[in-house]
Design an enzyme around this catalytic site. Structure first.
Site, PDB file in Angstrom:
ATOM      1  N   ASP A 153       0.752  -1.286  -0.027  1.00 61.60           N
ATOM      2  CA  ASP A 153      -0.036   0.125   0.149  1.00 61.60           C
ATOM      3  C   ASP A 153       0.732   1.279  -0.093  1.00 61.60           C
ATOM      4  OD1 ASP A 153      -2.467   1.415  -0.085  1.00 61.60           O
ATOM      5  OD2 ASP A 153      -2.484   1.470   2.078  1.00 61.60           O
ATOM      6  N   GLN A 162       2.124   4.733  -0.652  1.00 60.48           N
ATOM      7  CA  GLN A 162       1.708   6.017  -1.143  1.00 60.48           C
ATOM      8  C   GLN A 162       2.610   7.130  -0.345  1.00 60.48           C
ATOM      9  OE1 GLN A 162      -2.480   6.562   0.821  1.00 60.48           O
ATOM     10  NE2 GLN A 162      -2.268   4.663   1.654  1.00 60.48           N
TER      11      GLN A 162
END
Length: 203
Positions: A155, A157
């Protein structure tokens, strides 16, 4: 040498480990400052106790069958692990709780841009030469480190600060695996800065 977990394949990511979290690990936050943002799982508030920090609280029901306490602990651990590996991060400082919600106290990045907003064309990087050069240089450095360490960040980001520096935010895990997927995520942001620089050069 800081160890990287190699017992979880990114394609089989099941959420945080089942390691128990003791209730007293969470520091009580008596009051919250202004709400400054919201993600898919958390609401973010400016800290009244330390203006350099923000309080990121999981909303009820956003972590599925995994207790929010475990999500918070894993985010704190992964952020510290990435920092020790030399990656730029939005630093996480402590596990926190407020009126039944739990989360993490983190650095407050003023006027930050969310990479997901950039790559989905909801917002744009500023048309500023130095800003975009910083984004490009930071993305290149992150890619080099991913390749050198051969790790995948689950994930992945970013937040981009007001100077164009790129910081990893809300990581779920870091595992010893092919870095290709993580590099692709970095390149999504990198391409926006590169396009801006090409446009600036053509003016």
């Amino acid at each position: 040498m800081f160890n990287v977990s190699n017992n979880v394949a990114p394609s089989r990511y099941q959420g945080p480990s089942s390691t128990s979290v003791t209730p007293n690990a969470f520091h009580d936050v008596p009051s919250l400052g202004q709400k400054v943002g919201a993600g898919s799982q958390k609401d973010v508030f400016h800290s009244r106790q330390d203006p350099r920090q923000c309080i990121c609280l999981f909303r009820p029901g956003t972590t599925g069958s995994i207790p929010a306490e475990q999500y918070a602990q894993k985010e704190l651990e992964t952020t510290k692990q990435l920092k020790n590996l030399g990656f730029p991060v939005v630093d996480a400082h402590a596990l926190v709780k407020h009126q039944g919600s739990v989360g993490v106290a983190k650095d407050f990045i003023h006027n930050a841009l969310d990479s997901e907003d950039i790559v989905n064309n909801k917002k744009s990087l500023p048309d500023n030469l130095k800003f975009n050069k910083n984004v490009l240089e930071d993305c290149n450095a992150i890619i080099r480190r991913l390749k050198n360490l051969e790790v995948h960040i689950e994930d992945l980001q970013f937040l981009v600060d007001h100077n164009g520096h790129v910081l990893i935010n809300d990581p779920r895990d870091v595992v010893r695996s092919s870095p290709d997927k993580s590099i692709s995520k970095v390149n999504e942001l990198r391409s926006h800065a590169l396009n801006n620089l090409l446009d600036i050069d053509s003016d």
